[in-house]
Motif scaffolding. Sequence first.
Motif, mmCIF file in Angstrom:
data_model
loop_
_atom_site.group_PDB
_atom_site.id
_atom_site.type_symbol
_atom_site.label_atom_id
_atom_site.label_comp_id
_atom_site.label_asym_id
_atom_site.label_seq_id
_atom_site.Cartn_x
_atom_site.Cartn_y
_atom_site.Cartn_z
ATOM 1 N N VAL A 59 0.925 -1.896 -0.112
ATOM 2 C CA VAL A 59 0.370 0.056 0.242
ATOM 3 C C VAL A 59 0.930 1.192 -0.402
ATOM 4 C CG1 VAL A 59 -1.576 0.962 1.129
ATOM 5 C CG2 VAL A 59 -1.581 -1.046 1.428
ATOM 6 N N ILE B 8 0.520 5.393 0.428
ATOM 7 C CA ILE B 8 -0.022 6.748 0.637
ATOM 8 C C ILE B 8 0.032 7.573 0.268
ATOM 9 C CG2 ILE B 8 -1.455 7.822 2.546
ATOM 10 C CD1 ILE B 8 -0.359 4.564 3.229
ATOM 11 N N VAL C 197 -3.709 4.959 -1.798
ATOM 12 C CA VAL C 197 -4.831 6.291 -0.900
ATOM 13 C C VAL C 197 -4.073 7.826 -0.918
ATOM 14 C CG1 VAL C 197 -5.610 6.639 1.438
ATOM 15 C CG2 VAL C 197 -5.244 4.237 0.121
ATOM 16 N N LYS D 10 -4.279 11.998 0.506
ATOM 17 C CA LYS D 10 -5.515 13.009 1.047
ATOM 18 C C LYS D 10 -5.752 13.719 -0.309
ATOM 19 C CE LYS D 10 -3.010 16.307 4.072
ATOM 20 N NZ LYS D 10 -4.176 17.344 4.742
ATOM 21 N N ARG E 194 -8.478 5.201 -2.284
ATOM 22 C CA ARG E 194 -9.267 5.519 -1.224
ATOM 23 C C ARG E 194 -8.877 7.137 -0.845
ATOM 24 N NH1 ARG E 194 -11.037 3.071 4.211
ATOM 25 N NH2 ARG E 194 -11.399 5.096 5.789
ATOM 26 N N VAL F 183 -8.993 10.353 1.130
ATOM 27 C CA VAL F 183 -9.305 10.977 2.319
ATOM 28 C C VAL F 183 -9.691 12.390 2.552
ATOM 29 C CG1 VAL F 183 -8.197 8.540 3.658
ATOM 30 C CG2 VAL F 183 -6.878 10.306 3.361
ATOM 31 N N TYR F 184 -10.156 12.945 3.424
ATOM 32 C CA TYR F 184 -10.120 14.582 3.062
ATOM 33 C C TYR F 184 -10.125 14.502 4.696
ATOM 34 C CZ TYR F 184 -12.740 14.395 -1.127
ATOM 35 O OH TYR F 184 -12.800 14.195 -2.697
#
Lengths: 216, 216
Positions: B68, B70, B96, B98, B115, B117-118
């Motif tokens: 993974v 990010i 992933v 942000k 995915r 994200v916030y």
Amino acid sequence: RKHFAVLGLGRFGKCLALSLAKLGNTVLAFDIDEKLVQDISDYVSVARVVDCTDIEALREAGVANSDVAIVAMGTNIEASVLAAMALKDLGIPIVVAKAMNETHGKILEKIGVSRVVYPEKEMAEKLARVLTSTNVMDIIDLSPDYTILEERANAQMVGKTLAHLFEPDKRSGVIVVAIKRNDHIIVGPPGSEKIREGDVLVIVGETEEVKKLIQE
Amino acid sequence: RKHFAVLGLGRFGKCLALSLAKLGNTVLAFDIDEKLVQDISDYVSVARVVDCTDIEALREAGVANSDVAIVAMGTNIEASVLAAMALKDLGIPIVVAKAMNETHGKILEKIGVSRVVYPEKEMAEKLARVLTSTNVMDIIDLSPDYTILEERANAQMVGKTLAHLFEPDKRSGVIVVAIKRNDHIIVGPPGSEKIREGDVLVIVGETEEVKKLIQE
Ligand SMILES: Nc1ncnc2c1ncn2[C@@H]1O[C@H](COP(=O)(O)OP(=O)(O)OP(=O)(O)O)[C@@H](O)[C@H]1O
Ligand SMILES: Nc1ncnc2c1ncn2[C@@H]1O[C@H](COP(=O)(O)OP(=O)(O)OP(=O)(O)O)[C@@H](O)[C@H]1O
């Protein structure tokens, strides 16, 4: 509804002011940056360019009769602490503030801020747990004492009843509060409910018990 | 455990890398800023100064065998999108990222991020609901379908049993999953449990049903 003042319209402050206004509250929104104030002016009761570290400017802008004020300045610690101090001196009953790190948070608590939030940290910790467990879809820390997790049913669970898997009489401090099945949610499923392939179980339990469950 | 790569060590990225390492995962952490890389180097497997928009630099740094990755660069949208693209081209199974806002999030999804994200937005929305309701201590959106809330028992509830107040047979889609009483948590309380002064009820239910409950 209540009166809120939001000081600082960065990503967090702006979203907060908009969400509070959408819930029907009176919202005053302030920032030192003219463009940010202009962007939000149609959605809140009052939006003004104000240096939030200046107590006289805050008083003039009508902050004093707010029920709750939120300081949403993370990176600029000096501005955040001066603004929080000014709000306490103006007698605002509840002051909430976003903090950059634990030290910043401790200073805010010492000057009387009732709730310190760490948006990046809280999100990061939650995401780390979700990414580490394969089956777990989401873990939410409700408090240090108990946790809620969403877990995809594994092959051994399929065809068995909840009563068989979670034996409520053993009071293990873990209960299945809902089952997500396709696009449907069964809240408070009875013990006789049989688990099907693809089910996602929503489980609430004491944090230690839930950790044991994930490791099995 | 798994192999993670964290690109960008701002507040969110740093917390994420540290949390993943604490859970026992192998973590590679990258940033363009030397000081940030140095600060984290004792706590993760590999920490290096890398321009994360440069696919060759990422390949050389050993990112390719991560499970993974990010992308934790919020404000610099160009760097975030270029880094996410590079990760997909390196064949990382799960990426992933942000996002700064919805548009940034849409672009990331289009290039194959699994995915988005916030952190600021999700925290702001949750805080707005908690601040708006007087009795509610915390509301957590588990999904668009159901919500969990912590509510302080009001005067009318004291002395009554759960079965009387929440009549499970009416299947209203709302159940009390726990009671916080002083420092003690009762998970899965029986219907015969009487509510006492100061109790905090933890209630799970279909979102619409829970909203009705708060308004009563
Ligand atoms: N003295 C001040 N008076 C009013 N507004 C200020 C003052 N100092 C900073 N601000 C504003 O506060 C906002 C947020 O500040 P900052 O960048 O410190 O927070 P942040 O935590 O990085 O924000 P984000 O919510 O985007 O993560 C900015 O829009 C900035 O213009
Ligand atoms: N091309 C790049 N390569 C590597 N790191 C980068 C690059 N561009 C930016 N960064 C790093 O990414 C980190 C986070 O970037 P940015 O400030 O855009 O995010 P942020 O969302 O504001 O962070 P926070 O998590 O603090 O809210 C910074 O530490 C920055 O040095």
